[in-house]
Design a protein around this motif. Structure first.
Motif, PDB file in Angstrom:
ATOM      1  N   ARG A  29       0.775  -1.184   0.048  1.00 37.56           N
ATOM      2  CA  ARG A  29       0.107   0.114  -0.058  1.00 37.56           C
ATOM      3  C   ARG A  29       0.777   1.142  -0.029  1.00 37.56           C
ATOM      4  NH1 ARG A  29      -5.046  -0.101   4.247  1.00 37.56           N
ATOM      5  NH2 ARG A  29      -4.949   1.942   3.236  1.00 37.56           N
ATOM      6  N   GLY A  30       1.899   1.229   0.842  1.00 39.88           N
ATOM      7  CA  GLY A  30       2.783   2.441   0.881  1.00 39.88           C
ATOM      8  C   GLY A  30       3.454   2.666  -0.440  1.00 39.88           C
ATOM      9  N   ARG A  31       4.044   1.548  -1.119  1.00 38.32           N
ATOM     10  CA  ARG A  31       4.638   1.829  -2.522  1.00 38.32           C
ATOM     11  C   ARG A  31       3.723   2.267  -3.630  1.00 38.32           C
ATOM     12  NH1 ARG A  31       9.935  -0.581  -2.390  1.00 38.32           N
ATOM     13  NH2 ARG A  31      10.157  -2.163  -0.616  1.00 38.32           N
ATOM     14  N   ARG A  32       2.285   1.411  -3.481  1.00 36.77           N
ATOM     15  CA  ARG A  32       1.364   1.940  -4.256  1.00 36.77           C
ATOM     16  C   ARG A  32       0.724   3.469  -4.308  1.00 36.77           C
ATOM     17  NH1 ARG A  32      -3.908   2.430  -3.502  1.00 36.77           N
ATOM     18  NH2 ARG A  32      -5.396   2.065  -5.259  1.00 36.77           N
ATOM     19  N   ALA A  33       0.839   4.082  -3.144  1.00 34.27           N
ATOM     20  CA  ALA A  33       0.508   5.413  -2.712  1.00 34.27           C
ATOM     21  C   ALA A  33       1.585   6.264  -3.585  1.00 34.27           C
ATOM     22  CB  ALA A  33       0.132   5.549  -1.449  1.00 34.27           C
ATOM     23  N   GLY A  34       2.831   6.008  -3.242  1.00 34.56           N
ATOM     24  CA  GLY A  34       3.744   6.755  -3.445  1.00 34.56           C
ATOM     25  C   GLY A  34       3.899   6.740  -5.312  1.00 34.56           C
ATOM     26  N   MET A  35       3.712   5.777  -5.937  1.00 32.91           N
ATOM     27  CA  MET A  35       3.656   5.763  -7.341  1.00 32.91           C
ATOM     28  C   MET A  35       2.283   6.452  -7.704  1.00 32.91           C
ATOM     29  SD  MET A  35       5.166   1.813  -7.819  1.00 32.91           S
ATOM     30  CE  MET A  35       6.179   2.002  -9.450  1.00 32.91           C
ATOM     31  N   ILE A  36       1.419   6.168  -7.325  1.00 33.22           N
ATOM     32  CA  ILE A  36      -0.054   6.963  -7.880  1.00 33.22           C
ATOM     33  C   ILE A  36       0.316   8.359  -7.696  1.00 33.22           C
ATOM     34  CG2 ILE A  36      -2.419   7.563  -7.055  1.00 33.22           C
ATOM     35  CD1 ILE A  36      -2.703   4.714  -6.235  1.00 33.22           C
ATOM     36  N   LYS A  37       0.910   9.117  -6.314  1.00 25.45           N
ATOM     37  CA  LYS A  37       1.371  10.449  -6.497  1.00 25.45           C
ATOM     38  C   LYS A  37       1.957  10.873  -7.732  1.00 25.45           C
ATOM     39  CE  LYS A  37       1.445  10.602  -1.420  1.00 25.45           C
ATOM     40  NZ  LYS A  37       2.431  10.888  -0.246  1.00 25.45           N
ATOM     41  N   ALA A  38       3.195  10.080  -7.910  1.00 31.57           N
ATOM     42  CA  ALA A  38       3.668  10.387  -9.282  1.00 31.57           C
ATOM     43  C   ALA A  38       3.165  10.599 -10.467  1.00 31.57           C
ATOM     44  CB  ALA A  38       5.100   9.290  -9.355  1.00 31.57           C
ATOM     45  N   LEU A  39       2.079   9.729 -10.726  1.00 27.06           N
ATOM     46  CA  LEU A  39       1.341   9.785 -11.911  1.00 27.06           C
ATOM     47  C   LEU A  39       0.039  10.396 -11.537  1.00 27.06           C
ATOM     48  CD1 LEU A  39       1.690   5.988 -12.591  1.00 27.06           C
ATOM     49  CD2 LEU A  39       3.131   7.766 -13.453  1.00 27.06           C
ATOM     50  N   THR A  40      -0.083  11.093 -10.727  1.00 28.37           N
ATOM     51  CA  THR A  40      -1.427  11.976 -10.656  1.00 28.37           C
ATOM     52  C   THR A  40      -1.139  13.371  -9.779  1.00 28.37           C
ATOM     53  OG1 THR A  40      -1.897  11.093  -8.417  1.00 28.37           O
ATOM     54  CG2 THR A  40      -3.035  10.132 -10.397  1.00 28.37           C
ATOM     55  N   THR A  41      -0.847  13.401  -8.847  1.00 32.94           N
ATOM     56  CA  THR A  41      -1.005  14.819  -8.007  1.00 32.94           C
ATOM     57  C   THR A  41       0.359  15.538  -8.466  1.00 32.94           C
ATOM     58  OG1 THR A  41      -0.444  13.771  -5.978  1.00 32.94           O
ATOM     59  CG2 THR A  41      -2.730  14.180  -6.393  1.00 32.94           C
ATOM     60  N   GLU A  42       1.508  14.545  -8.512  1.00 33.31           N
ATOM     61  CA  GLU A  42       2.986  15.034  -8.492  1.00 33.31           C
ATOM     62  C   GLU A  42       3.426  14.828 -10.004  1.00 33.31           C
ATOM     63  OE1 GLU A  42       5.207  13.945  -5.376  1.00 33.31           O
ATOM     64  OE2 GLU A  42       3.693  14.451  -3.792  1.00 33.31           O
ATOM     65  N   VAL A  43       2.560  14.766 -11.040  1.00 30.70           N
ATOM     66  CA  VAL A  43       2.875  14.247 -12.419  1.00 30.70           C
ATOM     67  C   VAL A  43       3.838  15.098 -13.053  1.00 30.70           C
ATOM     68  CG1 VAL A  43       0.968  15.373 -13.622  1.00 30.70           C
ATOM     69  CG2 VAL A  43       1.915  13.408 -14.476  1.00 30.70           C
ATOM     70  N   ASP A  44       3.615  16.502 -12.870  1.00 32.66           N
ATOM     71  CA  ASP A  44       4.684  17.278 -13.442  1.00 32.66           C
ATOM     72  C   ASP A  44       6.010  17.447 -13.104  1.00 32.66           C
ATOM     73  OD1 ASP A  44       2.677  18.812 -14.848  1.00 32.66           O
ATOM     74  OD2 ASP A  44       2.325  20.427 -13.543  1.00 32.66           O
ATOM     75  N   LYS A  45       6.188  16.968 -11.827  1.00 33.92           N
ATOM     76  CA  LYS A  45       7.562  16.758 -11.278  1.00 33.92           C
ATOM     77  C   LYS A  45       8.063  15.545 -11.681  1.00 33.92           C
ATOM     78  CE  LYS A  45      10.177  16.043  -6.777  1.00 33.92           C
ATOM     79  NZ  LYS A  45       9.852  15.789  -5.337  1.00 33.92           N
ATOM     80  N   PHE A  46       7.138  14.456 -12.039  1.00 31.65           N
ATOM     81  CA  PHE A  46       7.520  13.347 -12.456  1.00 31.65           C
ATOM     82  C   PHE A  46       7.950  13.431 -13.937  1.00 31.65           C
ATOM     83  CE2 PHE A  46       5.992   9.217 -14.963  1.00 31.65           C
ATOM     84  CZ  PHE A  46       7.020   8.495 -14.282  1.00 31.65           C
ATOM     85  N   TYR A  47       7.228  14.116 -14.824  1.00 39.07           N
ATOM     86  CA  TYR A  47       7.359  14.305 -16.024  1.00 39.07           C
ATOM     87  C   TYR A  47       8.892  14.880 -16.395  1.00 39.07           C
ATOM     88  CZ  TYR A  47       6.129  15.856 -20.941  1.00 39.07           C
ATOM     89  OH  TYR A  47       6.256  16.004 -22.124  1.00 39.07           O
ATOM     90  N   GLN A  48       9.117  15.989 -15.563  1.00 38.49           N
ATOM     91  CA  GLN A  48      10.425  16.465 -15.812  1.00 38.49           C
ATOM     92  C   GLN A  48      11.529  15.495 -15.288  1.00 38.49           C
ATOM     93  OE1 GLN A  48      10.125  19.921 -13.158  1.00 38.49           O
ATOM     94  NE2 GLN A  48       8.529  21.013 -14.534  1.00 38.49           N
TER      95      GLN A  48
END
Length: 255
Positions: free
Chosen positions: A22-41
């Motif tokens: 659950r912890g790993r999943r929540a982190g990856m969801i953040k990267a691909l949704t709410t923090e997607v700009d940071k992930f994209y860069q």
């Protein structure tokens, strides 16, 4: 650190492995949704093979794969950055999401094999993980669509036009229209409220609605979020006339 998936935390029980999942999943969801700009860069196609790692503490990291062979943990998909500019962004994010789901299962069952989970433990672990929407379902909106389809059976179709409340389900007429927190459940309506709230999913972590948690809705994309996931408190919400989630606030055209 290089090889972001490595570490010394080794969950040994079904509950510990599920918590890790659950912890790993929540982190990856953040990267691909709410923090997607940071992930994209961070996924620069000019860099070497990069991987997306999720950690048990609900954080994420884009980094190079581990150097040792075999690695301490299964490795995520390599080279996710290379396709970033070669396809539409939503398709690229969906593809990364699919591979992220596969990696999470690999890590969970790696722990299961390492610590000798039997058939019943493996089945229980899988069922616990399968009760949550996949990262792909959260990123593509499938989870939200499925929840909406279920809720339409019990929710008044005119509810949205009657209330601007920041709640993931029908609001009793006695509640103030401006409230951003779920209404308290009384003894008579508790079962009905639980049915209606139960299908609401957080747009950040993908978890279900819980009556004791603060929620807020984005006025732009109409997705629901745990207040803790988007760093909004009930007190702060009372002063927000129009709430925009991080993704909508940071959204900008990309060539």
């Amino acid at each position: 650190m290089e090889g972001g998936g490595s570490g010394h935390y080794n969950p040994r029980t079904v509950e510990e492995v599920f918590k890790d999942f659950r912890g790993r999943r929540a982190g990856m969801i953040k990267a691909l949704t709410t923090e997607v700009d940071k992930f994209y860069q961070q996924c620069d196609p000019e860099k070497e093979n990069l991987c997306l790692y999720g950690f048990p503490n609900e954080s994420w990291e884009v980094n190079l794969p581990a150097e040792e062979v075999p690695p301490e943990l299964p490795e995520p998909a390599l080279g996710i950055n290379f396709a970033r500019d070669g396809m539409q962004e939503k398709d690229w994010l969906s593809l990364v999401a699919v591979h992220s789901d596969a990696w999470l299962l690999a890590v969970a069952f790696y722990f299961g094999a390492r610590f000798g989970f039997d058939k019943n433990d493996r089945k229980r672990l899988f069922n616990m993980m399968n009760d949550l929407p996949t990262i792909f379902e959260v990123v593509t909106g499938v989870a939200k669509k499925q929840a909406r389809e279920k809720s339409t059976i019990t929710t008044n179709s005119s509810n949205k036009s009657k209330s601007n409340a920041k709640m993931p389900s029908r609001q009793p007429e006695s509640q103030p229209k401006s409230t951003k927190t779920p209404p308290p459940k009384d003894d008579e309506s508790g079962d009905e409220d639980e049915d209606e709230h139960g299908d609401a999913l957080c747009g950040a972590c993908g978890e279900n609605y819980a009556s004791d948690e603060f929620w807020i809705c984005c006025d732009v994309c109409e997705r629901w979020f745990h207040g803790k996931c988007v760093k909004i408190t009930p007190a702060r919400a009372e002063h927000i006339k129009q709430y925009k989630c991080p993704a909508c606030s940071n959204k900008r055209a990309r060539v």
